[in-house]
Design an enzyme around this catalytic site. Structure first.
Site, mmCIF file in Angstrom:
data_model
loop_
_atom_site.group_PDB
_atom_site.id
_atom_site.type_symbol
_atom_site.label_atom_id
_atom_site.label_comp_id
_atom_site.label_asym_id
_atom_site.label_seq_id
_atom_site.Cartn_x
_atom_site.Cartn_y
_atom_site.Cartn_z
ATOM 1 N N HIS A 14 0.831 -1.208 0.000
ATOM 2 C CA HIS A 14 0.000 0.000 0.000
ATOM 3 C C HIS A 14 0.862 1.253 0.000
ATOM 4 O O HIS A 14 0.623 2.197 -0.765
ATOM 5 C CB HIS A 14 -0.921 -0.005 1.212
ATOM 6 C CG HIS A 14 -1.659 1.294 1.404
ATOM 7 N ND1 HIS A 14 -2.722 1.660 0.606
ATOM 8 C CD2 HIS A 14 -1.467 2.307 2.300
ATOM 9 C CE1 HIS A 14 -3.170 2.848 0.998
ATOM 10 N NE2 HIS A 14 -2.424 3.257 2.009
ATOM 11 N N GLU A 15 1.886 1.287 0.863
ATOM 12 C CA GLU A 15 2.740 2.470 0.972
ATOM 13 C C GLU A 15 3.530 2.715 -0.312
ATOM 14 O O GLU A 15 3.813 3.862 -0.661
ATOM 15 C CB GLU A 15 3.698 2.313 2.152
ATOM 16 C CG GLU A 15 3.019 2.345 3.510
ATOM 17 C CD GLU A 15 2.366 3.686 3.803
ATOM 18 O OE1 GLU A 15 2.900 4.724 3.367
ATOM 19 O OE2 GLU A 15 1.315 3.688 4.472
ATOM 20 N N ARG A 126 10.016 17.821 15.597
ATOM 21 C CA ARG A 126 8.831 17.944 14.749
ATOM 22 C C ARG A 126 7.590 18.254 15.576
ATOM 23 O O ARG A 126 6.718 19.006 15.160
ATOM 24 C CB ARG A 126 8.627 16.650 13.965
ATOM 25 C CG ARG A 126 7.422 16.666 13.017
ATOM 26 C CD ARG A 126 7.206 15.288 12.418
ATOM 27 N NE ARG A 126 8.417 14.797 11.788
ATOM 28 C CZ ARG A 126 8.914 13.587 11.963
ATOM 29 N NH1 ARG A 126 8.324 12.725 12.778
ATOM 30 N NH2 ARG A 126 10.010 13.217 11.346
ATOM 31 N N GLY A 179 6.554 11.954 5.521
ATOM 32 C CA GLY A 179 7.266 10.948 6.306
ATOM 33 C C GLY A 179 6.878 9.535 5.908
ATOM 34 O O GLY A 179 5.807 9.288 5.346
ATOM 35 N N GLY A 181 6.840 6.849 8.180
ATOM 36 C CA GLY A 181 6.236 6.075 9.260
ATOM 37 C C GLY A 181 7.063 4.870 9.660
ATOM 38 O O GLY A 181 6.539 3.929 10.259
#
Length: 220
Positions: A14-15, A126, A179, A181
């Site tokens: 998916h990513e 962040r 990002g 993850g």
């Protein structure tokens, strides 16, 4: 184990598929409507997606090596001195206050430990409002590295979830949309590879990440 591998394959595909689909659509648009598409802008966007894909692949390779238990060269490392050096190399952004004892030596791989420290500092900056604090000390045979920010913090029910692969809370997505993850998953994997732990503990304000690594001599 099979179910974990299935979930990993699903989340990874998916990513990778999401940026690839966007890239394919943009390139097809440039081919179909060349008069309406700025080729330089298309190339810039394609390069940005390529950078993101390379980052994801590199992080996945690191995770795979950690999961496979591939041996890495270890040496005695003064983590206090390492933290001071890494903070000094950081430019701009939220200030980082350091409280590091010296001669806090752990058996470790320097490159991997630098990656953990940098990941934790980048994550803290962040989410911080005004400052980040990092401390290094010795507690009962362990080197304890604590990274705290003064941001919104992480709810108790999410404190384990953020170490899962590709998990990014809404606040993280808002502050850094690009990002991967994978940073915290890699950091915990490196901690475990060093016979240590990486956890999130209670804090009066913001998030408090605590990295524990065994000392070279084991003394308090």
């Amino acid at each position: 184990m099979f179910e974990e591998q299935r979930r990993f394959a699903s989340s990874t595909s998916h990513e990778l598929r999401t940026p690839l689909s966007g890239l394919r659509a943009r390139l097809e648009e440039a081919m179909l409507y060349p008069a309406d598409v700025d080729p330089h802008e298309t190339i810039r966007e394609a390069l940005a997606v390529t950078d993101r894909l390379e980052t994801i692949v590199d992080d996945l390779l690191v995770l795979a090596r950690l999961r496979a238990g591939e041996p890495a060269a270890h040496e005695p490392i003064d983590v206090g001195a390492l933290v001071v050096k890494e903070v000094a190399a950081m430019a701009g952004g939220v200030p980082v206050h350091v409280g590091a004892s010296r001669d806090v030596n752990v058996p470790g791989n320097r490159i991997q430990l630098i990656r953990v420290i940098d990941n934790l500092l980048v994550n803290a900056r962040r989410h911080a409002d005004e400052k980040v604090e990092i401390t290094v000390g010795r507690v009962e045979g362990w080197a304890v590295i604590t990274v705290c920010d003064d941001g919104a913090g992480i709810a108790p029910e999410h404190r384990e979830r953020v170490f899962e692969r590709f998990v990014r809370l809404d606040e993280g997505r808002r502050r850094e949309p690009g990002g991967t993850g994978l940073g915290l998953a890699i950091s915990r994997g490196i901690a475990h590879a060093h016979n240590g732990t990486l956890t999130i503990e209670d804090s009066p304000r913001g998030a408090r990440f605590v990295l524990r690594l065994p000392l070279v001599d084991g003394r308090p």
